[in-house]
Design a protein around this motif. Structure first.
Motif, PDB file in Angstrom:
ATOM      1  N   GLY A 113       0.814  -1.202   0.000  1.00  0.00           N
ATOM      2  CA  GLY A 113       0.000   0.000   0.000  1.00  0.00           C
ATOM      3  C   GLY A 113       0.851   1.256   0.000  1.00  0.00           C
ATOM      4  O   GLY A 113       2.035   1.224  -0.366  1.00  0.00           O
ATOM      5  N   PRO A 114       0.280   2.391   0.430  1.00  0.00           N
ATOM      6  CA  PRO A 114       0.999   3.672   0.341  1.00  0.00           C
ATOM      7  C   PRO A 114       2.340   3.689   1.046  1.00  0.00           C
ATOM      8  O   PRO A 114       3.261   4.391   0.626  1.00  0.00           O
ATOM      9  N   ALA A 115       2.498   2.926   2.125  1.00  0.00           N
ATOM     10  CA  ALA A 115       3.773   2.920   2.847  1.00  0.00           C
ATOM     11  C   ALA A 115       4.898   2.331   2.011  1.00  0.00           C
ATOM     12  O   ALA A 115       6.069   2.679   2.194  1.00  0.00           O
ATOM     13  N   ALA A 116       4.561   1.412   1.101  1.00  0.00           N
ATOM     14  CA  ALA A 116       5.530   0.788   0.196  1.00  0.00           C
ATOM     15  C   ALA A 116       6.659   0.094   0.943  1.00  0.00           C
ATOM     16  O   ALA A 116       7.774  -0.023   0.428  1.00  0.00           O
ATOM     17  N   ARG A 117       6.385  -0.367   2.140  1.00  0.00           N
ATOM     18  CA  ARG A 117       7.394  -1.128   2.892  1.00  0.00           C
ATOM     19  C   ARG A 117       6.687  -2.060   3.879  1.00  0.00           C
ATOM     20  O   ARG A 117       5.548  -1.805   4.279  1.00  0.00           O
ATOM     21  N   ALA A 118       7.372  -3.106   4.271  1.00  0.00           N
ATOM     22  CA  ALA A 118       6.786  -4.087   5.189  1.00  0.00           C
ATOM     23  C   ALA A 118       6.635  -3.488   6.579  1.00  0.00           C
ATOM     24  O   ALA A 118       7.494  -2.720   7.029  1.00  0.00           O
ATOM     25  N   PRO A 119       5.545  -3.828   7.273  1.00  0.00           N
ATOM     26  CA  PRO A 119       5.377  -3.345   8.659  1.00  0.00           C
ATOM     27  C   PRO A 119       6.463  -3.917   9.560  1.00  0.00           C
ATOM     28  O   PRO A 119       6.705  -5.114   9.567  1.00  0.00           O
ATOM     29  N   GLY A 132      -6.782  -2.548   4.923  1.00  0.00           N
ATOM     30  CA  GLY A 132      -7.361  -2.649   3.592  1.00  0.00           C
ATOM     31  C   GLY A 132      -6.396  -2.271   2.485  1.00  0.00           C
ATOM     32  O   GLY A 132      -6.767  -2.268   1.305  1.00  0.00           O
ATOM     33  N   HIS A 133      -5.155  -1.967   2.813  1.00  0.00           N
ATOM     34  CA  HIS A 133      -4.164  -1.565   1.821  1.00  0.00           C
ATOM     35  C   HIS A 133      -3.452  -2.782   1.225  1.00  0.00           C
ATOM     36  O   HIS A 133      -3.261  -3.796   1.898  1.00  0.00           O
ATOM     37  N   GLY A 134      -3.020  -2.654  -0.007  1.00  0.00           N
ATOM     38  CA  GLY A 134      -2.212  -3.693  -0.631  1.00  0.00           C
ATOM     39  C   GLY A 134      -2.869  -5.058  -0.543  1.00  0.00           C
ATOM     40  O   GLY A 134      -4.042  -5.219  -0.882  1.00  0.00           O
ATOM     41  N   VAL A 135      -2.115  -6.024  -0.069  1.00  0.00           N
ATOM     42  CA  VAL A 135      -2.624  -7.394   0.048  1.00  0.00           C
ATOM     43  C   VAL A 135      -3.218  -7.677   1.422  1.00  0.00           C
ATOM     44  O   VAL A 135      -3.562  -8.818   1.726  1.00  0.00           O
ATOM     45  N   ALA A 136      -3.369  -6.652   2.248  1.00  0.00           N
ATOM     46  CA  ALA A 136      -3.913  -6.860   3.589  1.00  0.00           C
ATOM     47  C   ALA A 136      -5.274  -7.550   3.594  1.00  0.00           C
ATOM     48  O   ALA A 136      -5.516  -8.421   4.436  1.00  0.00           O
ATOM     49  N   PRO A 137      -6.200  -7.209   2.668  1.00  0.00           N
ATOM     50  CA  PRO A 137      -7.499  -7.907   2.700  1.00  0.00           C
ATOM     51  C   PRO A 137      -7.389  -9.418   2.512  1.00  0.00           C
ATOM     52  O   PRO A 137      -8.155 -10.184   3.105  1.00  0.00           O
ATOM     53  N   ALA A 199       1.618 -14.396   6.151  1.00  0.00           N
ATOM     54  CA  ALA A 199       2.184 -13.071   6.406  1.00  0.00           C
ATOM     55  C   ALA A 199       3.698 -13.062   6.240  1.00  0.00           C
ATOM     56  O   ALA A 199       4.285 -12.016   5.931  1.00  0.00           O
ATOM     57  N   ALA A 200       4.343 -14.207   6.417  1.00  0.00           N
ATOM     58  CA  ALA A 200       5.795 -14.270   6.232  1.00  0.00           C
ATOM     59  C   ALA A 200       6.191 -13.882   4.817  1.00  0.00           C
ATOM     60  O   ALA A 200       7.309 -13.387   4.591  1.00  0.00           O
ATOM     61  N   ARG A 201       5.285 -14.073   3.867  1.00  0.00           N
ATOM     62  CA  ARG A 201       5.610 -13.695   2.489  1.00  0.00           C
ATOM     63  C   ARG A 201       5.839 -12.193   2.362  1.00  0.00           C
ATOM     64  O   ARG A 201       6.571 -11.743   1.471  1.00  0.00           O
ATOM     65  N   LEU A 202       5.204 -11.399   3.230  1.00  0.00           N
ATOM     66  CA  LEU A 202       5.455  -9.961   3.208  1.00  0.00           C
ATOM     67  C   LEU A 202       6.936  -9.665   3.404  1.00  0.00           C
ATOM     68  O   LEU A 202       7.530  -8.824   2.701  1.00  0.00           O
ATOM     69  N   TYR A 203       7.532 -10.355   4.349  1.00  0.00           N
ATOM     70  CA  TYR A 203       8.920 -10.071   4.699  1.00  0.00           C
ATOM     71  C   TYR A 203       9.889 -10.684   3.693  1.00  0.00           C
ATOM     72  O   TYR A 203      10.990 -10.152   3.494  1.00  0.00           O
ATOM     73  N   ASP A 204       9.472 -11.752   3.058  1.00  0.00           N
ATOM     74  CA  ASP A 204      10.306 -12.303   1.989  1.00  0.00           C
ATOM     75  C   ASP A 204      10.264 -11.404   0.767  1.00  0.00           C
ATOM     76  O   ASP A 204      11.266 -11.240   0.067  1.00  0.00           O
TER      77      ASP A 204
END
Length: 299
Positions: A113-119, A132-137, A199-204
């Motif tokens: 989403g707008p942050a363009a980086r992993a939490p 609701g941003h990016g792939v969060a849904p 969710a681990a895929r976010l960090y990969d």
């Protein structure tokens, strides 16, 4: 803190496809021919297999191998998050963002989403999942489908000592990021279940975009460990007079499917009334070869 329930009589039986006789296909061949053959035999993880095989056989890695490996892993994650999982969740498949392989910013904005980086923190991950941003849904739907402790498996994380032996260990993308504070907090709250693994895929993805994936390793002569889209890919090989004399590989799927492994334990902690979620669970666990799940009689 473990949320896994004791293993009970499984309601679903695991029926994997027969394994290919990989060693028989390459033993006796010239080392360069074997290194070229293996990636062509398998549709998935070609770059990881090529790198691991070449390292194990003492061959130089191909030019641009690192970019190829990062692109391969990133493509696999994007397909799961934009195509496979949404379709299984009834959200309708879309497509990975156009231009993801040319511009890291395109992929980052589409995923995060707008942050363009992993939490980076537990709170930031919780906020992202609700945003609701990016792939969060997609991830939120996975989290809503499985209650705390359901379809969970808590096993030791794969190590260089266990990577080359098919055994009950956690060899997955999540294993690669198990020490990430946000993922660790997620596991403590919900267990090492589908949401943790997804969710681990976010960090990969972030690691692929930032170039911070773990480097391949050669822990012993003839052995090689390479990060792959599903976990850690391991090869052990020997050669004499320019020909392969011994070859063995262990994939994340080999660890996933062993008795007492992640798939068996995840199914054992999936409630009977949620057996319809088994196909989604299987796609999140993501074996690289066909696996059928068959319902067993209670008698």
């Amino acid at each position: 803190m473990s949320f896994a329930r004791p293993l009970s009589s499984a309601r679903l039986a695991i029926r994997p496809a027969p394994a290919l006789p990989v060693a028989r296909l390459v033993v006796g061949k010239p080392v360069e021919e074997a290194a070229e053959l293996l990636p062509r035999l398998f549709n998935l993880c070609r770059a990881a297999q090529a790198a691991a095989t070449r390292l194990a056989l003492g061959l130089p890695l191909a030019e641009g191998w690192q970019d190829g490996l990062h692109q391969e892993i990133l493509r696999d994650h994007l397909m799961r998050l934009f195509v496979t999982w949404p379709a299984r969740l009834g959200r309708g498949a879309s497509a990975p963002p156009a231009g993801w392989n040319d511009d890291a910013g395109v992929a980052a904005r589409a995923v995060f989403g707008p942050a363009a980086r992993a939490p980076e923190t537990p709170g930031a991950l919780s906020d992202f999942l609700a945003s609701g941003h990016g792939v969060a849904p997609v991830l939120a739907r996975i989290g809503g489908a499985f209650a705390t402790g359901e379809a969970a498996a808590d096993l030791p994380v794969v190590s260089p000592d266990t990577a080359l032996t098919p055994s009950a260990v956690e060899n997955s993308v999540a294993a690669r990021h198990a020490d990430n504070p946000a993922l660790r907090a997620l596991a403590n709250r919900h267990g090492r279940g589908p949401l943790w693994r997804a969710a681990a895929r976010l960090y990969d993805i972030a690691a692929c975009l930032n170039g911070t994936l773990p480097a391949p390793a050669t822990p012993a002569p003839g052995g090689a460990l390479v990060p792959a889209a599903r976990g850690l890919y391991a090869v052990r090989a020997e050669a004499r007079h320019g020909r392969v004399t011994a070859f063995a590989r262990v994939t994340p799927t080999d660890h996933l499917l062993v008795p007492g492994g992640v798939l068996e334990r995840s199914l054992a902690t999936l409630p009977a009334e949620k057996a319809g979620l088994a196909p989604l669970l299987l796609e999140i666990l993501d074996p690289c070869s066909p696996v059928r799940l068959e319902e067993l009689d209670d008698a």
